[in-house]
Scaffold this motif. Structure first.
Motif, short mmCIF file in Angstrom:
data_model
loop_
_atom_site.label_atom_id
_atom_site.label_comp_id
_atom_site.label_asym_id
_atom_site.label_seq_id
_atom_site.Cartn_x
_atom_site.Cartn_y
_atom_site.Cartn_z
N PHE A 40 0.83 -1.21 0.00
CA PHE A 40 0.00 0.00 0.00
C PHE A 40 0.87 1.26 0.00
N GLY A 41 2.00 1.17 -0.70
CA GLY A 41 2.88 2.31 -0.80
C GLY A 41 3.79 2.51 0.40
N ILE A 42 3.73 1.61 1.38
CA ILE A 42 4.54 1.72 2.60
C ILE A 42 5.66 0.68 2.53
N ARG A 43 6.89 1.11 2.79
CA ARG A 43 8.01 0.19 2.81
C ARG A 43 7.94 -0.69 4.05
N ILE A 44 8.14 -1.97 3.87
CA ILE A 44 8.11 -2.91 4.99
C ILE A 44 9.41 -3.69 5.02
N GLN A 45 9.64 -4.40 6.11
CA GLN A 45 10.79 -5.26 6.24
C GLN A 45 10.45 -6.66 5.72
N ALA A 46 11.47 -7.42 5.34
CA ALA A 46 11.22 -8.80 4.92
C ALA A 46 10.53 -9.58 6.03
N ALA A 47 10.91 -9.31 7.28
CA ALA A 47 10.31 -10.01 8.42
C ALA A 47 8.82 -9.75 8.52
N THR A 48 8.36 -8.60 8.02
CA THR A 48 6.94 -8.26 8.11
C THR A 48 6.07 -9.27 7.38
N THR A 49 6.61 -9.91 6.34
CA THR A 49 5.82 -10.89 5.60
C THR A 49 5.42 -12.07 6.49
N GLN A 50 6.14 -12.27 7.60
CA GLN A 50 5.79 -13.35 8.51
C GLN A 50 4.52 -13.05 9.31
N SER A 51 4.02 -11.82 9.23
CA SER A 51 2.78 -11.46 9.91
C SER A 51 1.55 -11.77 9.07
N PHE A 52 1.74 -12.05 7.78
CA PHE A 52 0.58 -12.32 6.93
C PHE A 52 -0.20 -13.54 7.41
N ASN A 53 0.54 -14.60 7.77
CA ASN A 53 -0.10 -15.85 8.16
C ASN A 53 -1.01 -15.69 9.38
N PRO A 54 -0.53 -15.18 10.52
CA PRO A 54 -1.43 -15.05 11.67
C PRO A 54 -2.58 -14.08 11.42
N LEU A 55 -2.36 -13.06 10.58
CA LEU A 55 -3.46 -12.15 10.24
C LEU A 55 -4.58 -12.90 9.54
N PHE A 56 -4.23 -13.71 8.55
CA PHE A 56 -5.25 -14.46 7.82
C PHE A 56 -5.91 -15.51 8.72
N ILE A 57 -5.15 -16.08 9.64
CA ILE A 57 -5.74 -17.05 10.57
C ILE A 57 -6.82 -16.39 11.41
N MET A 58 -6.53 -15.22 11.96
CA MET A 58 -7.52 -14.53 12.79
C MET A 58 -8.76 -14.15 11.98
N ILE A 59 -8.58 -13.84 10.70
CA ILE A 59 -9.71 -13.46 9.86
C ILE A 59 -10.58 -14.67 9.51
N PHE A 60 -9.95 -15.80 9.18
CA PHE A 60 -10.70 -16.91 8.61
C PHE A 60 -11.05 -18.02 9.60
N VAL A 61 -10.54 -17.98 10.82
CA VAL A 61 -10.91 -19.01 11.79
C VAL A 61 -12.42 -19.09 11.98
N PRO A 62 -13.13 -17.99 12.23
CA PRO A 62 -14.59 -18.11 12.41
C PRO A 62 -15.30 -18.67 11.18
N VAL A 63 -14.80 -18.30 10.00
CA VAL A 63 -15.41 -18.77 8.75
C VAL A 63 -15.29 -20.29 8.64
N PHE A 64 -14.09 -20.81 8.86
CA PHE A 64 -13.90 -22.26 8.74
C PHE A 64 -14.57 -23.01 9.88
N ALA A 65 -14.62 -22.40 11.07
CA ALA A 65 -15.31 -23.06 12.19
C ALA A 65 -16.77 -23.29 11.85
#
Length: 505
Positions: free
Chosen positions: A320-345
């Motif tokens: 989104f136009g913001i520079r991030i660190q390579a390590a930041t990509t490791q946050s994608f997984n838990p973010l998606f888990i928190m979003i989709f856990v209720p859906v899959f449950a």
């Protein structure tokens, strides 16, 4: 009459364990987000100067040992320390490990000491803090206990989400030890909350469930000390021959980790142990599910190594136009888990037994395989220059769909298929599947020496997809072996998130 203080309607002791686990996961995922890149960074950039392949192998066996030591950690709590003291001393040892890694010296000795302490401490903390969550509730309060675990897993994912953002930013500019120090602070905050909130636990976990008599305890400690000394002597003798290398050591550890489930399943299947014919058949079915899970984690847990290197070396790190660190990509997984856990449950509750356990495992394997097909495409495009970070966003999204199909049912199906004589032990064996996958996944980095990145990702993708399709083909046979029958789904307003927490760690 005063009302009892609660944490979102749950015993306040859950707040203590929630915070402790959140900060412990912050320290674990924070270190995980920068460990491989630190090891592969040159000494001029304050790193250890390993090749990416060696760093991947080390991170693989490190993750594998984390899951492997959960077995002895649970035994120590049950027989010697009790869960409460195990969690405290585990957290303290973890904190010391991060402090060791944060020492700003060139010697790698503090790094290896730190990793060893973190492994040992996690083995004490991880299996036992979950036990304490369960014991906060009466035996017959299943629904409240499930909801409590849902909140607990939310803490895990919050820690996993924020850790790479914070630690990655602090470690930027070759300030690795500042990142390690942040992980130490995180564990210290978790310990502080644990100590201050001890009174709210109301004695939960104070005593071991099956304490060893004093004479047997001394004998066990003596044997453990002798075993540790023997390992140290063997390593020293190996080093003295001049043939010791880090790569060879990771291979040996991988072989040892692979031998654990082979020996265990052989022990169960070949011995009598008063197993019934039905129990033996169910164990044969479980072996195939175990292998499928190991293949899934082999690909999935390349996130902190191979995929992290791809983010660092081949990705335009702008979101989104913001520079991030390579390590930041490791946050994608838990973010998606928190979003989709209720859906899959809700999805699994509505589908009921119309979707079998083998089908869920097959879906997970196909998903993780497809994610690596996407990685192969991204790697091919990266040959002409850096690619968008949105490729990795898509990869992690697809992988989370797979995890939410496999991870939640793992312990459940293990408990269901375990022979009566091995109920307690088998729950720990499920985590060995992750250990095997992590260790073997770390070794796959060596393929990069003989094939291109697109070919590497595609090879692993084909392996996972073929395994998933094979599992799908034998679904009916496996269901018969598991005695898992088709039943119509019952309408329900939604499933408890604990039915599909999506996070093993």
């Amino acid at each position: 009459m005063t009302s009892e203080r609660t944490f979102f309607g749950h015993p306040w002791g859950l707040a203590t364990l929630f915070g402790t686990e959140m900060w412990e996961r912050f320290s674990w995922y924070g270190l995980r987000a920068i460990l491989a890149t630190f090891m592969a960074a040159s000494p001029a950039h304050q790193g250890l100067g390993m090749t990416e392949q060696t760093a991947q192998a080390v991170v693989g066996v490190y993750g594998a040992l984390i899951y492997l030591v959960a077995l002895p950690g649970g035994w120590i709590a049950d027989r010697i320390l009790g869960p409460r003291r195990s969690v405290f001393w585990g957290g303290f040892v973890i904190m010391c490990g991060h402090i060791s890694m944060a020492v700003p010296v060139r010697s790698a000795a503090f790094v290896w000491l730190g990793l060893l302490l973190i492994i040992a401490g996690t083995g004490l903390l991880k299996p036992n803090i979950s036990v304490m969550v369960g014991k906060l509730y009466p035996e017959d309060a299943d629904a409240r206990r499930d909801a409590g675990f849902s909140l607990f897993y939310l803490g895990i994912n919050l820690g996993a989400f924020f850790a790479p953002l914070v630690v990655g930013r602090l470690a930027a500019g070759d300030r690795w030890h500042l990142g390690f120090g942040a992980a130490a602070v995180g564990m210290a905050l978790g310990l502080l909350q644990y100590v201050l909130g001890r009174r709210h636990l109301r004695g939960v976990g104070d005593r071991p469930g099956m304490p060893l008599p004093a004479d047997r305890r001394r004998r066990v400690l003596t044997h453990a000390g002798l075993a540790a000394a023997a390992v140290a002597v063997l390593l020293a003798a190996w080093a003295a021959t001049g043939t010791f290398s880090l790569d060879a050591f990771t291979v040996v550890l991988t072989v040892v980790i692979l031998a654990v489930p082979v020996a265990y399943f052989g022990y169960v299947m070949l011995g009598s142990h008063d197993l019934t014919a039905d129990e033996r058949v169910r164990m044969k079915a479980y072996v195939w599910l175990f292998v499928a899970a190991a293949i899934f984690w082999m690909l999935y847990d390349l996130a902190p190594s191979k995929l992290l290197f791809f983010a660092q070396n081949h990705t335009d790190l702008s979101l989104f136009g913001i520079r991030i660190q390579a390590a930041t990509t490791q946050s994608f997984n838990p973010l998606f888990i928190m979003i989709f856990v209720p859906v899959f449950a809700a999805l699994w509750v509505r589908l009921g037994n119309r979707v079998s356990t083998p089908q869920k495992f097959a879906f997970a394997l196909v998903m993780v395989g497809l994610s690596f097909v996407v990685m192969a495409l991204a790697a091919a495009l990266a040959g002409a220059g850096r690619v968008s970070v949105w490729w990795l966003v898509l990869v992690y999204l697809i992988q989370v769909f797979g995890e939410l199909a496999l991870s939640p049912v793992g312990l459940s199906v293990t408990a269901k298929l375990a022979p009566q004589a091995f109920k307690g032990q088998m729950l720990g064996i499920w985590f060995i599947a992750t250990s095997v996958g992590d260790a073997v996944g770390g070794q796959t980095g060596r393929l990069s020496q003989v094939m291109s990145d697109p070919a590497y990702f595609l090879t692993l993708a084909v392996m996972a997809i073929v395994a998933g399709l094979a599992l799908l083909m034998f679904t009916r046979r496996l269901r018969e072996m598991m005695a898992e029958h088709h039943e119509p789904a019952l309408p329900a307003p939604g499933g408890g998130p604990s039915d599909t927490n999506g996070r093993r760690a």
